[in-house]
Design an enzyme around this catalytic site. Sequence first.
Site, mmCIF file in Angstrom:
data_model
loop_
_atom_site.group_PDB
_atom_site.id
_atom_site.type_symbol
_atom_site.label_atom_id
_atom_site.label_comp_id
_atom_site.label_asym_id
_atom_site.label_seq_id
_atom_site.Cartn_x
_atom_site.Cartn_y
_atom_site.Cartn_z
ATOM 1 N N HIS B 60 0.868 -1.187 0.000
ATOM 2 C CA HIS B 60 0.000 0.000 0.000
ATOM 3 C C HIS B 60 0.897 1.226 0.000
ATOM 4 O O HIS B 60 1.547 1.500 1.009
ATOM 5 C CB HIS B 60 -0.889 0.012 1.244
ATOM 6 C CG HIS B 60 -1.796 -1.180 1.356
ATOM 7 N ND1 HIS B 60 -3.083 -1.183 0.876
ATOM 8 C CD2 HIS B 60 -1.603 -2.417 1.889
ATOM 9 C CE1 HIS B 60 -3.650 -2.370 1.119
ATOM 10 N NE2 HIS B 60 -2.767 -3.137 1.727
ATOM 11 N N ARG B 62 -0.352 4.231 -0.727
ATOM 12 C CA ARG B 62 -1.233 5.285 -0.187
ATOM 13 C C ARG B 62 -1.519 6.457 -1.113
ATOM 14 O O ARG B 62 -2.254 7.350 -0.721
ATOM 15 C CB ARG B 62 -0.674 5.821 1.134
ATOM 16 C CG ARG B 62 -0.473 4.764 2.209
ATOM 17 C CD ARG B 62 -1.744 4.042 2.564
ATOM 18 N NE ARG B 62 -1.572 3.154 3.725
ATOM 19 C CZ ARG B 62 -2.377 2.153 4.005
ATOM 20 N NH1 ARG B 62 -3.413 1.880 3.203
ATOM 21 N NH2 ARG B 62 -2.176 1.399 5.057
ATOM 22 N N ASN B 92 -6.844 0.321 -2.612
ATOM 23 C CA ASN B 92 -7.672 1.022 -1.612
ATOM 24 C C ASN B 92 -7.111 2.394 -1.264
ATOM 25 O O ASN B 92 -6.849 2.728 -0.113
ATOM 26 C CB ASN B 92 -7.865 0.164 -0.349
ATOM 27 C CG ASN B 92 -6.558 -0.187 0.325
ATOM 28 O OD1 ASN B 92 -5.499 -0.125 -0.284
ATOM 29 N ND2 ASN B 92 -6.623 -0.539 1.606
ATOM 30 N N HIS B 230 -2.502 -12.819 2.112
ATOM 31 C CA HIS B 230 -2.102 -12.880 3.532
ATOM 32 C C HIS B 230 -2.862 -13.918 4.380
ATOM 33 O O HIS B 230 -3.637 -13.566 5.268
ATOM 34 C CB HIS B 230 -2.190 -11.515 4.190
ATOM 35 C CG HIS B 230 -3.424 -10.698 3.885
ATOM 36 N ND1 HIS B 230 -4.682 -11.214 3.856
ATOM 37 C CD2 HIS B 230 -3.536 -9.370 3.603
ATOM 38 C CE1 HIS B 230 -5.533 -10.240 3.578
ATOM 39 N NE2 HIS B 230 -4.864 -9.126 3.412
ATOM 40 N N ASN B 276 -4.641 -6.569 9.646
ATOM 41 C CA ASN B 276 -5.779 -7.343 9.180
ATOM 42 C C ASN B 276 -5.366 -8.209 7.988
ATOM 43 O O ASN B 276 -4.940 -7.652 6.983
ATOM 44 C CB ASN B 276 -6.901 -6.369 8.766
ATOM 45 C CG ASN B 276 -8.218 -7.071 8.572
ATOM 46 O OD1 ASN B 276 -8.339 -8.251 8.853
ATOM 47 N ND2 ASN B 276 -9.194 -6.351 8.055
ATOM 48 N N ASP B 303 2.365 -7.024 2.641
ATOM 49 C CA ASP B 303 1.220 -6.190 3.061
ATOM 50 C C ASP B 303 1.719 -4.926 3.761
ATOM 51 O O ASP B 303 1.219 -4.537 4.814
ATOM 52 C CB ASP B 303 0.253 -6.984 3.954
ATOM 53 C CG ASP B 303 -1.084 -6.268 4.129
ATOM 54 O OD1 ASP B 303 -1.298 -5.223 3.489
ATOM 55 O OD2 ASP B 303 -1.906 -6.761 4.923
#
Lengths: 317, 429
Positions: B60, B62, B92, B230, B276, B303
């Site tokens: 990520h 961002r 995301n 994951h 998560n 992740d």
Amino acid sequence: MTPAWNHKDLCALGEHTPGELLTILDTATAFKGVGERNLKKVPALRGKTLVNFFVEPSTRTRISFELAALRLSADVVNIAASASSLEKGETLLDTARNLEALRADLIVIRHKSAGSARFLADRLQASVINAGDGAHEHPTQGLLDAFTIREKLGRIEGIRVAIVGDILFSRVARSNIHLLTKLGAEVTLVGPPTLVPESFSSLGVSVAHSIDEVIGRVDVVNLLRIQHERQRKEYFPGTGEYTARFGLTKKRADRLPAECLIMHPGPMNRGVEIDSDVADSGRSVILDQVTNGLAVRMAVLYLCSGGAPFARIETNQ
Amino acid sequence: MSEALHIKGGRVIDPASGSDTVRDLFVENGVITDSKPAKATVIDAAGKVVSPGLIDIHVHFREPGQSHKETIASGSRCAAFGGFTTVVCMPNTSPVADSPATIAWIQERAASNSIVNVYCTGAITRGIAGEEMAPIGALAAAGVVALTDDGRCVQNHGVMLRAVEYAKQFGLPIMDHCQEATLSSDGVMNDGEWSTRLGLPGWPALAEDLIVARNILLAEQTGHPIHCQHISSARSVRLLREARRRGVSITAEACPHHICLTDGDLKTFDTNFKMNPPLRTQADIDEIIAGIADGTITILASDHAPHAPYEKEVEFDKAPFGILGLETELPVFLEILFHRRKARTLPEILAMLTVNPAKLLGLDRGTLAVGAVADITILDPDHAWTYDKEDSPSLSRNTPFHGMALRGRALNTIVGGKIVWDLENGFRN
């Protein structure tokens, strides 16, 4: 020789040794005498400021802490979440730092997030006292329950305690479990499998799903409230079935051993987890718990402020 | 400018071809050549391992929208620092990468700001809301390498089935964050002994298992590959093992934290251990490592999920999920899988970080074959060091690995024939 208390905070009973926990109980025994006198005040915390910071609603615990602080001659300020800057988007830590900047010496916090007291304790110079953090712990409730058992039955070691009800969401249950198992009691948790999952057996307690199997051989039965605000319909069918399966009805109360104590941390739902007459019966120590809560909280505030542990307090000022 | 390189005397491991020999490796014009360039920078790799550049298919970065946590620039530096030459970004972001315009923005940003190769994934559903299909054809045309709603999991099985069927015509693999929402509910940590102790809401392994089973059935039904991201649960590993034996086109990845840390590490309510799916138990770790050892899990990923300190410095249940990962990924995998558990040989571990992810997503990377793009990682699997988060190139500091003693580390990261980072001199720009 009473073991020392070297902590500025009380966040969780699970963090402390049996000796430290006994120190609190012994100190509370001394403080209980203060409440029995006409002049109910000692100067132990004169000049100290205590902030009651209750981000979740509470009456009994907040007033108990307030009275405990007043009896120790501390200055007390109460703030509720609805009146605090948390409503305006300030973080918990920033709000607490502001309280500290106002020179609060003790912050008593109740908050819906598990671990929130420890979170603040690790970041503030002030003493942080946990008055309930989510489903994690409610240390002073655990202490006052143990104090009451010891006062009434003379000991805790070997005492058989059944804790009945909504264990999963209960911080009271967790504090009781830690303290009672550390002090040698035999603890059985009772309730439906959805509210008393098997994972609790890893905490050194027994798990039972029938109150009738347990009730004939206990010294203490501690009934927890079915928490309406947290209760979700998928955990059990309703209070009627709950009362039928787990309520302390008159019939069940008759089967309790004669010396068995009936406890409840309050607030009670009469007719749900406990029959109304049973709650008012001679074996019920529910109001003694409330009285003892004051002594326990005085001891906690005193010790966390650096007071030396002691077994007897001077009664003359 | 790409320079000519002569990487001298290293143990050259190329899992794509199965070769593992001590030899020299030559780079000219950004590709691997079989003859020594006339004038080349010499890198002494004696006693070191020369691997295809490492690939992480789960990061990520961002951007767009959350550049206070990480940027493509800072994230790419984390990658290079950790020995990774290629990363695949999750969608995301804000806005969600569910349109060709956002994909193009990320690609342009990466072209100017990233020091490693950046590939994009596109969302399966619009806004990763799990309801309407994203413009999958347009995303494919824009160059995404896979589809995923990572961070969320498509709950509606009908929507998921049709998305897999639809993606098949473009050959786009589906990657899924396996989490059944009615079971994970408001859970913030593994449901078990430690959630019981800490009074925190539990996120049971069952919620992952149920979606892994769903994805196995969908992959079997459609004949299209689904990749389970994951994996954290022992039973998920067993489900995957059984399905792969039957030949179902299902794959899975493991992350460093899920083979290294357990839910007991949450006992101080440290939000740097909150991610998560959550940390689970030693039994889960053992089964994930068994799955890595027996070929059930074929891909390793980080992740990498940065969050700003002020976002993590809150009550545990309010903190966002996610931790940094790229800088500690290779060392933690080597420490656990190679040194401590001896689950896999070094070439096998490197395969899971190079050729396997490249094959899954159809990337022309992950090999040291002559003519291949010269993405190369030189590493020392025995290099002993202690990770200090203050050395991180990330904009964030949310790592549970601070202060951890590790064995194994990247020494040089070479992207397209250009040295972008090395341990001695740091970043080259």
